[in-house]
Design a protein around this motif. Structure first.
Motif, PDB file in Angstrom:
ATOM      1  N   THR A 189     -18.798 -57.518 -50.767  1.00 39.14           N
ATOM      2  CA  THR A 189     -19.944 -57.367 -49.872  1.00 39.14           C
ATOM      3  C   THR A 189     -19.641 -56.359 -48.766  1.00 39.14           C
ATOM      4  OG1 THR A 189     -19.166 -59.262 -48.594  1.00 39.14           O
ATOM      5  CG2 THR A 189     -20.782 -59.709 -50.301  1.00 39.14           C
ATOM      6  N   ARG A 232     -19.388 -55.282 -44.987  1.00 33.69           N
ATOM      7  CA  ARG A 232     -18.998 -56.064 -43.798  1.00 33.69           C
ATOM      8  C   ARG A 232     -19.734 -55.619 -42.532  1.00 33.69           C
ATOM      9  NH1 ARG A 232     -13.063 -54.565 -43.422  1.00 33.69           N
ATOM     10  NH2 ARG A 232     -13.490 -53.145 -45.136  1.00 33.69           N
ATOM     11  N   HIS A 235     -17.977 -67.055 -51.104  1.00 35.75           N
ATOM     12  CA  HIS A 235     -17.380 -65.799 -50.632  1.00 35.75           C
ATOM     13  C   HIS A 235     -16.166 -66.109 -49.764  1.00 35.75           C
ATOM     14  CE1 HIS A 235     -21.403 -64.025 -51.513  1.00 35.75           C
ATOM     15  NE2 HIS A 235     -20.661 -62.982 -51.830  1.00 35.75           N
ATOM     16  N   TRP A 254     -15.107 -59.509 -48.129  1.00 33.13           N
ATOM     17  CA  TRP A 254     -15.558 -60.817 -48.630  1.00 33.13           C
ATOM     18  C   TRP A 254     -16.067 -60.673 -50.047  1.00 33.13           C
ATOM     19  CZ3 TRP A 254     -15.582 -65.258 -45.377  1.00 33.13           C
ATOM     20  CH2 TRP A 254     -15.150 -64.997 -44.062  1.00 33.13           C
ATOM     21  N   ASP A 255     -15.474 -61.455 -50.942  1.00 41.33           N
ATOM     22  CA  ASP A 255     -15.853 -61.386 -52.347  1.00 41.33           C
ATOM     23  C   ASP A 255     -15.839 -62.810 -52.916  1.00 41.33           C
ATOM     24  OD1 ASP A 255     -16.524 -60.274 -54.813  1.00 41.33           O
ATOM     25  OD2 ASP A 255     -15.042 -58.670 -54.652  1.00 41.33           O
ATOM     26  N   SER A 257     -17.549 -49.103 -46.173  1.00 41.63           N
ATOM     27  CA  SER A 257     -17.405 -50.498 -46.554  1.00 41.63           C
ATOM     28  C   SER A 257     -17.902 -51.444 -45.484  1.00 41.63           C
ATOM     29  CB  SER A 257     -15.924 -50.827 -46.779  1.00 41.63           C
ATOM     30  OG  SER A 257     -15.394 -49.997 -47.765  1.00 41.63           O
ATOM     31  N   GLN A 287     -10.813 -48.199 -55.228  1.00 43.24           N
ATOM     32  CA  GLN A 287     -10.623 -48.533 -53.819  1.00 43.24           C
ATOM     33  C   GLN A 287      -9.579 -49.632 -53.653  1.00 43.24           C
ATOM     34  OE1 GLN A 287     -13.703 -50.170 -50.747  1.00 43.24           O
ATOM     35  NE2 GLN A 287     -13.517 -47.977 -50.461  1.00 43.24           N
ATOM     36  N   VAL A 312     -24.420 -58.586 -48.999  1.00 42.32           N
ATOM     37  CA  VAL A 312     -23.757 -59.129 -47.814  1.00 42.32           C
ATOM     38  C   VAL A 312     -23.444 -60.596 -48.062  1.00 42.32           C
ATOM     39  CG1 VAL A 312     -24.759 -57.560 -46.085  1.00 42.32           C
ATOM     40  CG2 VAL A 312     -26.002 -59.631 -46.745  1.00 42.32           C
TER      41      VAL A 312
END
Lengths: 251, 201
Positions: free
Chosen positions: A3, A5, B135, B118-119, A221, B112, A250
């Motif tokens: 997501t 940030r 997440h 957050w994943d 990012s 990257q 997000v």
């Protein structure tokens, strides 16, 4: 899916949060540990503290604040400002920082990036770049609060920092910072097109649309912002809702 | 009686967050820099700070004893580097790891790197029971690759490649993400781990 940030930034001077408007006219907006906790509740993905104090005494105050903040903060904390040596970085990490950003010290001695990433892991080494447009398509790195050109190309410096072991770039546009008319999209794209490490865009955020535009048009990012959060114009959760509705991933 | 958790301090990095997070979740926490003190722990936590070799260097003198504890079912959690050192070796370091989890730690196959932010964690493991927002915060360039695929109990997809991010063997859990940096979801994960550890005693 990773997501995007949202990172509220707290400029800290002598233990208090201030927001510089083009690095002048500083206005007091609150206690750092309390503000950091509020932002976590709102859904901030990370918090950044930039120490803009000058004195050695104030630096010690900063380490105490970092320690106090870390005890009640359960999202990552990045600390920058006044980090000159590997020992400074160790002190900040031990106090409770998860990442440490370096600016002038890395320009003066680029090998410090390598020494820090070998000691602590590249994921905690952030190189902060303050860039200013000097001619069409060319940005130079500035130091000392944007008053002095280091005479190096900002995009080249970002690439070099990556090669030396930086884990992230914190990219601030000196042209848009404090103006609140939007992020510097040409600068941000120029850097994200050339480096593979994550880039945090900073400088110029005045509205949720600015954050959306920046994510839609660049490879950054993360978005760093201060005044729109500090002055209560928007909460982090409102920003995220706006982005989610427009297809930006997000948390 | 609260669970007694002993956190290994390899000498660098932020241990305030993991200590405080475990305390909020109900544990009694000791952070020890003398690794010999790990040997009489009720529950072990290997935190996610520093680099592979620097962490292993501290643990090396008591490697066999600690492995023995893990093999005999002492509950333990390894976070990021603290999970990676449980493998045989790492592409990041020169020296051997603990050899508790057969396999290697490999560099991410991605453009990257680091994988930072957050994943998701995708898992059916009870460690994530009751957690709605899956997440979690990641900050890594390497990940464990176990020889026994059944020890990888959770994964995420990064740049189109599935990578293992939650490991389980015997009473050991390893997380590639940082629960102590993952806000309320991370605290819920730690609460689940503490319940699990209490059940092992």
């Amino acid at each position: 899916m990773l997501t995007k940030r949202i990172i509220p930034c707290l400029d800290v001077k002598d233990g208090k949060v201030v927001k510089g408007v083009k690095f002048q006219n500083l206005r007091d907006v609150g206690e750092p540990p309390r503000l950091a906790a509020v932002y976590e509740q709102q859904g901030a993905d990370e918090i950044t503290f930039l120490d803009i104090s000058a004195s050695v005494e104030a630096r010690k105050t900063m380490l105490r604040i970092v320690e106090e903040t870390a005890k009640s903060l359960f999202v990552p904390l990045t600390v920058g400002g006044g980090i000159r040596t590997v020992d400074d970085m160790r002190a900040a990490l031990n106090a409770g920082a998860d990442k440490v950003s370096m600016n002038s010290a890395a320009i003066a001695d680029p090998d410090i990036i390598t020494r820090c990433s070998e000691s602590f892991g590249s994921q905690c080494v952030v190189v902060a770049i303050d860039a200013k447009l000097v001619s069409a398509g060319r940005w130079e790195v500035f130091t000392h609060g944007g008053t002095r050109s280091a005479g190096i190309d900002a995009v080249e410096w970002a690439k070099r920092a990556e090669e030396l072991g930086a884990g992230e770039i914190l990219l601030t546009s000196m042209d848009t910072d404090g103006v609140e008319e939007g992020y510097d999209i040409p600068l941000t794209s120029a850097v994200t097109d050339e480096v593979d490490i994550p880039v945090v865009a900073s400088g110029g955020c005045g509205s949720v649309e600015h954050i959306y535009d920046m994510f839609a048009q660049t490879g950054a990012s993360a978005a760093l912002a201060a005044s729109i959060f500090h002055y209560g114009e928007h909460t982090v959760s409102e920003v995220k809702e706006y982005l989610r509705d427009r297809g930006v991933p997000v948390r | 009686m609260p669970l007694e958790v002993t956190v290994a301090d390899y000498g660098v990095g932020n241990l305030h967050s993991i200590r405080k997070a475990l305390e909020i979740c109900g544990a009694h926490v000791s952070v020890v820099s003398d690794m010999e003190r790990l040997l009489d722990a009720e529950c072990l936590v290997f935190p996610g700070v520093g680099a592979f070799d620097s962490a292993m260097r501290r643990i090396q003198p008591w490697k066999e004893e600690i492995r023995g504890m893990l093999d005999s079912g002492t509950p333990a959690l390894g976070i990021c580097i603290g999970a990676q050192i449980m493998f045989d070796s790492s592409e990041e370091g020169d020296g051997p790891g603990m050899g508790f989890m057969p396999g290697r730690v490999v560099r991410l196959a991605a453009r990257q790197i680091p994988h930072m932010g957050w994943d998701l964690v995708e898992t059916g493991d009870p460690a994530m029971e009751g957690i709605r927002d899956r997440h979690f915060y990641y900050a890594h360039s390497y990940h464990g690759s176990p020889d026994d695929p059944s020890t990888a109990v959770g994964s995420t997809e990064y740049e189109g490649v599935r990578i293992p991010v939650l490991f389980r063997k015997s009473s050991f859990y390893g997380s590639q993400f940082h629960p102590e940096k993952s806000s309320s979801s991370g605290l819920a994960f730690l609460r689940n781990f503490i319940s699990f550890a209490e059940g092992c005693l």
